[in-house]
Design an enzyme around this catalytic site. Structure first.
Site, PDB file in Angstrom:
ATOM      1  N   ASP A  86       3.718   0.454  12.204  1.00  0.00           N
ATOM      2  CA  ASP A  86       2.480  -0.017  11.577  1.00  0.00           C
ATOM      3  C   ASP A  86       2.136  -1.462  11.949  1.00  0.00           C
ATOM      4  O   ASP A  86       1.093  -1.975  11.542  1.00  0.00           O
ATOM      5  CB  ASP A  86       2.552   0.143  10.049  1.00  0.00           C
ATOM      6  CG  ASP A  86       2.611   1.611   9.644  1.00  0.00           C
ATOM      7  OD1 ASP A  86       2.276   2.470  10.491  1.00  0.00           O
ATOM      8  OD2 ASP A  86       2.997   1.894   8.497  1.00  0.00           O
ATOM      9  N   LYS A  91       0.831  -1.214   0.000  1.00  0.00           N
ATOM     10  CA  LYS A  91       0.000   0.000   0.000  1.00  0.00           C
ATOM     11  C   LYS A  91       0.868   1.268   0.000  1.00  0.00           C
ATOM     12  O   LYS A  91       0.676   2.157  -0.834  1.00  0.00           O
ATOM     13  CB  LYS A  91      -0.900   0.013   1.239  1.00  0.00           C
ATOM     14  CG  LYS A  91      -1.472   1.365   1.564  1.00  0.00           C
ATOM     15  CD  LYS A  91      -2.081   1.373   2.956  1.00  0.00           C
ATOM     16  CE  LYS A  91      -2.330   2.743   3.475  1.00  0.00           C
ATOM     17  NZ  LYS A  91      -1.339   3.314   4.351  1.00  0.00           N
ATOM     18  N   ASN A  92       1.824   1.337   0.934  1.00  0.00           N
ATOM     19  CA  ASN A  92       2.542   2.604   1.074  1.00  0.00           C
ATOM     20  C   ASN A  92       3.524   2.859  -0.067  1.00  0.00           C
ATOM     21  O   ASN A  92       3.976   3.990  -0.253  1.00  0.00           O
ATOM     22  CB  ASN A  92       3.222   2.689   2.445  1.00  0.00           C
ATOM     23  CG  ASN A  92       2.196   2.945   3.548  1.00  0.00           C
ATOM     24  OD1 ASN A  92       1.061   3.339   3.266  1.00  0.00           O
ATOM     25  ND2 ASN A  92       2.574   2.707   4.791  1.00  0.00           N
ATOM     26  N   ARG A 100       0.468  15.323  12.834  1.00  0.00           N
ATOM     27  CA  ARG A 100       1.236  14.732  11.716  1.00  0.00           C
ATOM     28  C   ARG A 100       1.682  15.872  10.805  1.00  0.00           C
ATOM     29  O   ARG A 100       1.101  16.127   9.763  1.00  0.00           O
ATOM     30  CB  ARG A 100       0.372  13.715  10.967  1.00  0.00           C
ATOM     31  CG  ARG A 100      -0.012  12.535  11.834  1.00  0.00           C
ATOM     32  CD  ARG A 100      -0.720  11.446  11.059  1.00  0.00           C
ATOM     33  NE  ARG A 100       0.153  10.727  10.147  1.00  0.00           N
ATOM     34  CZ  ARG A 100      -0.233   9.698   9.405  1.00  0.00           C
ATOM     35  NH1 ARG A 100      -1.469   9.268   9.462  1.00  0.00           N
ATOM     36  NH2 ARG A 100       0.608   9.097   8.588  1.00  0.00           N
ATOM     37  N   CYS A 107      -4.956   8.386   8.876  1.00  0.00           N
ATOM     38  CA  CYS A 107      -5.155   7.948  10.261  1.00  0.00           C
ATOM     39  C   CYS A 107      -4.767   9.062  11.227  1.00  0.00           C
ATOM     40  O   CYS A 107      -3.831   9.816  10.978  1.00  0.00           O
ATOM     41  CB  CYS A 107      -4.292   6.719  10.558  1.00  0.00           C
ATOM     42  SG  CYS A 107      -4.723   5.293   9.563  1.00  0.00           S
ATOM     43  N   ARG A 134      -9.207   0.619   3.581  1.00  0.00           N
ATOM     44  CA  ARG A 134      -8.236   1.542   2.984  1.00  0.00           C
ATOM     45  C   ARG A 134      -6.938   0.827   2.629  1.00  0.00           C
ATOM     46  O   ARG A 134      -6.262   1.222   1.668  1.00  0.00           O
ATOM     47  CB  ARG A 134      -7.900   2.674   3.970  1.00  0.00           C
ATOM     48  CG  ARG A 134      -8.964   3.734   4.096  1.00  0.00           C
ATOM     49  CD  ARG A 134      -8.458   4.901   4.930  1.00  0.00           C
ATOM     50  NE  ARG A 134      -7.072   5.186   4.590  1.00  0.00           N
ATOM     51  CZ  ARG A 134      -6.135   5.545   5.461  1.00  0.00           C
ATOM     52  NH1 ARG A 134      -6.429   5.689   6.734  1.00  0.00           N
ATOM     53  NH2 ARG A 134      -4.901   5.772   5.072  1.00  0.00           N
TER      54      ARG A 134
END
Ligand code: EPU
Length: 424
Positions: free
Chosen positions: A301, A18-19, A118, A113, A393
């Site tokens: 994570d 995903k990232n 952030r 999230c 997601r």
């Protein structure tokens, strides 16, 4: 909904990262030709970033569910709509990509999230060092440069997002940009490899120092995204949590070394093969202390998932979250299942209990949602999880993959509740 207590066994194939995908797809904006991207995970965050690209005028074609062709020759705007960017953190990559190619970007602050502040100050400092002016006008971040010039940039804190974003903008800057104290996460390396495959010149990704020689044009090509380190880790933890025996396929074992070491310390057997890992457990889980750190340390994570596992281990474990200020919000949900965890700032102390008991809980964010699923698999009785949109997601077909391993898990199509399924 999950009926807990079933041992997971069999094989599971991990999807693309995903990232990496959420950075590689906007990075296609830097490229004049066509980018073919393979092993794209079928997740909501990818849908959102694809929608944003289309909205900017990119032609995006799905060759199949996991392969995309993107052509950004004709872009009709530099401004990403708030309704889309607020849905995901990675929308900040539009700044670096648009700035690199068109010298202009307008992007509302990103969503994603919520685990404390952030900031994106290091992204902005990086763009400014490359010669851009960056400001906020009516809630939109605007970056503009007459010309982008290479710079030497030292990052105060190793930031994955800032490292990638600066790399994106620098691919088209004049001269050689050097990023010092760069993040070393596998997806940073993957984005660098993608950029090089498309015609950029990036060296050193995966070390503290990344060098980017600006190029005038990037022509396109084909690239395959790496497997998802965090999805793989989530399944490894789920296997350990259910005293199961699971072969996790399509992984890069090196990316999972910090987790492998912890699982072994906790009395789980982990066997590494070329591109798969087998996780099995017979004996009781033992306590372990875990500190999250940038790669190659233990990934933040996977913190909620390992905390969940430790909640039923023998003894007292201490977890230190050193990446995010506030990533223990989900602990209240775990307590509903009987976990004994106390939190003090960035520290959590877990007193292992014999078993968890099923209860209604909610996913408070993406990885917290995955940890609720693991908790449900471990718990006695039925666990109902709400707010599955967080899980969707970032995890492709989570319940189908778990069902294939023997889990009793299903999703109810009730639009009000949106819970995982109908079991028994
Ligand atoms: N930071 C700053 N200033 C900045 C940027 C970051 O102070 O300009 C700080 C942050 O506050 C944090 C630390 O630096 O304390 C690390 O943040 P980083 O920038 O590395 O995080 P990110 O790029 O926003 C990515 C992942 C996260 C993952 C972190 C850390 C993506 C899209 N997101 O976020 O993934 O937790 O790196 O590894 O790549 C997830 O997938 O569930 C997820 C949250």
């Amino acid at each position: 909904m999950i009926m807990g207590g079933k041992r997971l066994s069999g094989e599971v194939t991990i999807s693309g990262a995903k990232n990496a995908a959420v950075a590689v797809i906007p990075a296609a904006l830097l490229v004049e030709g066509t980018c073919r991207i393979e092993n794209v995970p079928a997740i909501k965050d990818v849908d959102v970033i694809v929608d944003i690209l289309r909205c900017l005028g990119a032609r995006v074609k799905y060759i199949d569910g996991h392969c995309l062709e993107i052509n950004c020759e004709k872009i009709n705007g530099f401004s990403a709509p708030y309704e889309m960017t607020r849905k995901m953190r990675a929308s900040y990559y539009l700044l670096g990509a648009l700035l690199g190619r068109f010298h202009h970007a307008e992007v509302p602050p990103p969503g994603g999230c919520n685990f404390g502040t952030r900031p994106i100050d290091m992204h902005i400092k990086g763009f400014e060092a490359l010669g851009a002016k960056v400001g906020i006008d009516k809630g939109v971040i605007e970056a503009h440069a007459v010309k982008l010039r290479a710079a030497q940039i030292y990052m105060d804190v190793a930031s994955v997002g800032a490292t990638i974003n600066i790399m994106l903008a620098a691919t088209r800057a004049e001269g050689t940009t050097i990023i010092e104290n760069a993040s070393k996460e596998p997806h940073v390396v993957d984005v660098a490899n993608f950029l090089s495959a498309m015609g950029a010149n990036v060296r050193g990704a995966g070390t503290d120092t990344i060098k980017i020689n600006g190029v005038e044009k990037m022509g396109g090509g084909t690239y395959t995204i790496i497997p998802d380190q965090i999805e793989a880790g989530t399944f490894m933890i789920a296997a350990a949590a259910t005293a199961g025996d699971v072969l996790v396929k399509n992984v890069i074992p090196k990316h999972l070394e910090s987790l492998t070491a912890k699982l072994v310390e906790m009395n789980t057997s982990v066997e590494e093969y070329g591109d798969s890992i087998r996780v099995s457990r017979d004996g009781p889980l033992r306590k372990a202390n875990v500190k999250t750190l940038p790669y190659p340390g233990f990934p933040t994570d996977l913190q909620p998932q390992i905390v969940t596992l430790l909640s039923a281990a023998r003894g007292t474990s201490v977890i230190t979250e050193s990446v995010w200020d506030n990533r223990f919000q989900y602990v209240d949900e775990l307590r509903r299942l009987g976990a004994k965890i106390s939190v003090d700032g960035k520290l959590a102390v877990i007193e292992g209990v014999e078993t968890l008991s099923g209860a209604p809980v909610k996913a408070t964010d993406l990885r917290a949602g995955a940890s609720m699923v693991i908790a449900g698999l471990m718990a006695r009785g039925v666990t109902e999880i709400r707010e599955l949109r967080h899980i969707d997601r970032g995890y492709e077909d989570l319940e189908a993959k778990l069902r294939a391993l023997g889990a009793q898990i299903a999703r109810r199509g009730d639009s009000e509740i949106k819970s995982i399924g109908e079991v028994v």
